[in-house]
Design a protein around this motif. Sequence first.
Motif, PDB file in Angstrom:
ATOM      1  N   HIS A 166      10.724  -0.029   0.032  1.00  0.00           N
ATOM      2  CA  HIS A 166      12.270   0.894   1.201  1.00  0.00           C
ATOM      3  C   HIS A 166      12.693  -0.171   1.896  1.00  0.00           C
ATOM      4  N   ALA A 167      12.089  -1.801   1.508  1.00  0.00           N
ATOM      5  CA  ALA A 167      12.462  -2.389   3.035  1.00  0.00           C
ATOM      6  C   ALA A 167      13.793  -2.416   2.713  1.00  0.00           C
ATOM      7  N   GLU A 168      14.153  -3.266   3.578  1.00  0.00           N
ATOM      8  CA  GLU A 168      15.578  -3.945   3.694  1.00  0.00           C
ATOM      9  C   GLU A 168      16.333  -5.013   2.856  1.00  0.00           C
ATOM     10  N   HIS A 169      16.815  -4.759   1.401  1.00  0.00           N
ATOM     11  CA  HIS A 169      17.439  -5.810   1.027  1.00  0.00           C
ATOM     12  C   HIS A 169      16.553  -6.423  -0.363  1.00  0.00           C
ATOM     13  N   PHE A 170      15.287  -5.509  -0.278  1.00  0.00           N
ATOM     14  CA  PHE A 170      14.552  -5.526  -1.088  1.00  0.00           C
ATOM     15  C   PHE A 170      14.689  -5.177  -2.794  1.00  0.00           C
ATOM     16  N   ASN A 171      16.049  -4.039  -3.023  1.00  0.00           N
ATOM     17  CA  ASN A 171      16.481  -4.194  -3.852  1.00  0.00           C
ATOM     18  C   ASN A 171      16.888  -4.911  -4.258  1.00  0.00           C
ATOM     19  N   ASP A 172      17.835  -5.270  -3.547  1.00  0.00           N
ATOM     20  CA  ASP A 172      19.291  -5.836  -4.312  1.00  0.00           C
ATOM     21  C   ASP A 172      18.291  -7.437  -4.925  1.00  0.00           C
ATOM     22  N   VAL A 173      17.304  -8.135  -4.273  1.00  0.00           N
ATOM     23  CA  VAL A 173      16.750  -9.312  -4.652  1.00  0.00           C
ATOM     24  C   VAL A 173      15.888  -8.829  -5.544  1.00  0.00           C
ATOM     25  N   TYR A 174      15.093  -7.532  -5.555  1.00  0.00           N
ATOM     26  CA  TYR A 174      14.426  -7.519  -6.523  1.00  0.00           C
ATOM     27  C   TYR A 174      15.215  -7.468  -7.891  1.00  0.00           C
ATOM     28  N   ASP A 175      16.611  -7.008  -7.709  1.00  0.00           N
ATOM     29  CA  ASP A 175      17.468  -6.738  -9.370  1.00  0.00           C
ATOM     30  C   ASP A 175      18.123  -8.175  -9.552  1.00  0.00           C
ATOM     31  N   GLU A 176      17.846  -8.702  -8.730  1.00  0.00           N
ATOM     32  CA  GLU A 176      18.500 -10.609  -9.158  1.00  0.00           C
ATOM     33  C   GLU A 176      17.626 -11.186  -9.695  1.00  0.00           C
ATOM     34  N   VAL A 177      16.195 -10.850  -8.759  1.00  0.00           N
ATOM     35  CA  VAL A 177      15.172 -11.593  -9.590  1.00  0.00           C
ATOM     36  C   VAL A 177      14.857 -11.313 -11.573  1.00  0.00           C
ATOM     37  N   ARG A 178      15.247  -9.668 -11.318  1.00  0.00           N
ATOM     38  CA  ARG A 178      14.789  -9.352 -12.816  1.00  0.00           C
ATOM     39  C   ARG A 178      15.748  -9.474 -13.284  1.00  0.00           C
ATOM     40  N   GLU A 179      16.591  -9.953 -12.769  1.00  0.00           N
ATOM     41  CA  GLU A 179      17.642 -10.367 -14.307  1.00  0.00           C
ATOM     42  C   GLU A 179      17.893 -12.083 -14.106  1.00  0.00           C
ATOM     43  N   THR A 180      16.878 -12.345 -13.508  1.00  0.00           N
ATOM     44  CA  THR A 180      17.769 -13.069 -14.017  1.00  0.00           C
ATOM     45  C   THR A 180      16.440 -14.013 -15.356  1.00  0.00           C
ATOM     46  N   MET A 181      14.607 -12.925 -14.676  1.00  0.00           N
ATOM     47  CA  MET A 181      13.817 -13.520 -15.364  1.00  0.00           C
ATOM     48  C   MET A 181      14.118 -12.111 -17.105  1.00  0.00           C
ATOM     49  N   HIS A 182      15.094 -10.879 -16.868  1.00  0.00           N
ATOM     50  CA  HIS A 182      15.565 -10.929 -18.028  1.00  0.00           C
ATOM     51  C   HIS A 182      16.535 -12.008 -18.898  1.00  0.00           C
ATOM     52  N   GLU A 183      16.992 -12.615 -18.319  1.00  0.00           N
ATOM     53  CA  GLU A 183      17.525 -13.547 -19.037  1.00  0.00           C
ATOM     54  C   GLU A 183      17.351 -14.745 -20.480  1.00  0.00           C
ATOM     55  N   GLU A 184      16.124 -14.548 -18.987  1.00  0.00           N
ATOM     56  CA  GLU A 184      15.060 -15.694 -19.992  1.00  0.00           C
ATOM     57  C   GLU A 184      14.447 -14.993 -20.430  1.00  0.00           C
ATOM     58  N   LEU A 185      13.744 -14.147 -20.707  1.00  0.00           N
ATOM     59  CA  LEU A 185      12.910 -13.162 -22.289  1.00  0.00           C
ATOM     60  C   LEU A 185      13.704 -12.683 -23.042  1.00  0.00           C
TER      61      LEU A 185
END
Lengths: 271, 268
Positions: free
Chosen positions: B245-264
Amino acid sequence: MTVAVAAGNARREWRKRLARCTRLLRPVLPAVVLLGGWELGAVYLFDASLFGQPSAIIERCIRYAGETRIWYDAWVTFSEIVAGYAIGVVVGGLLGYLVAISDGIARVVEPYVLILNAVPKVAIAPLLIVIFGIGMASKVAIVASMVFFLMFYAVFVGLRTIEADFIYQARIMGVSRLGEIRFVVLPAIMPNVLVGMKSSAASAVIGAVIGEIIAAQAGLGYFILDASGAFNVNDVWVGVIYLMLLLFVMTGVIGAIERHVLRWLPKRRIG
Amino acid sequence: MAREALDMTDAPILIRNVRKVFPDADGNPGVVALETIDLEIPAHSFVSFLGPSGCGKTTLLRMIAGIEQPSEGEIICKGRAVTRINTHVAYVPQGRGLFPWMTLRTNIEFPLRIARVPPRERGRRVAEWTRKVGLDGFEESYPWQLSGGMEKRGALARALIGDLDIVLMDEPFGPLDAQTRLMLQGDLLRLWSEKRNIVVFVTHDLVEAVALSDIVVILSRRPGRIKKTIRVPIARPRNVLEIFHAEHFNDVYDEVRETMHEELSVVQ
């Protein structure tokens, strides 16, 4: 009503007590059957002078316990074992340590240990008696030669399988070379050291007895040889029993050391 | 993180052009574990190395600790090149955290004992730290008598008791169950916030990386390269349990997830 209940309780109580008794006695049963059968056989079936007779063996064990001779023999064997064992443990452990930590030493020493280990120690026992004489020194040498190899490999394997991360952790904390050995390496290989010490205890007894049977003037092996030379089978058994007691004492002491030194090991069993 | 190269060279940890090649069984150069790693870790920051298994994140951490040496390039820790075991850091390795042959007390006390801190001072600090990690009463227990979470908290205390500026942690909460993990992540943040030393934290857990760190360094599959460096602007103190629920969490999480996803997805 209450009388009936009380009687039922009493009966249950009695049955429980009986169950406890049989549970305690169960491990003793095979020994009773074996010794009883042996005793009966010695009286009715076979020649007691060839196989010995339990009642006579026990009687002699007790009688000898009151005399000095067997204690002197036991003392001689005990001293040979302790001296040879100590030399074997220290020299074998130390060399195993050096070979494990230094490739340079390993290249020189390891092939020789491998070759000498292939020599049956029993076969060279007569040679050691020629070299060291028929006194205690030759038996000490035989015992040491048998204990040495077991300890060498126990310590060697312990060091080769040590978890490297433990060492790195300590080094990152800034431990000195000596502190590393004292606080990390020695405790980590202690389980192996104690396996080596335990497995070589029985070998040590064998080594001393072989030496005494080949040539000696005292010791329990000599006692046994002496008794068998006089066709006194019961006394041979007495010697064997005193040797067993000696080994029990040794394993008891080593066990106590183990329980103290390895008190940090998980107390778990598989199965 | 933009590379403000020259004015940031006073960063306590500098990783310059590091390449790591492991020899194969015959001693010839074999696997390239890491390729051209360039990174500056500023003071007081919590940095995570995130990446798929085998990407070399543990190797990078071990090079900062001086356990491994780079094949090319260099690592500079507090102004000095790391060419041997780095005693300026605390290190929590993967797997077992404590020496199994020492009691909890002796374990936590060990770094102080090595540093020749006087016994009275040692006793005081050990008492303080066993309390901080909630292990008072277990001082005389051996590690096997503690639960996995308790052992890890002991390892945390041992890593932090020396008050060092740099703490390296290699998937410290890896084998723990989800509940215990959350508890320990909370404990770690609470303890870290007192001193704000540098923490370099290796993990393959995305949420863990985002929840704890100021900077998430995402490594690519082998040979590991820095794929992306992402700043986490979530305010501190953070509540790990409520991090979603923290502010910015979703944005950062999405960015990290997308980067990881590309990699995988490269794998397929």
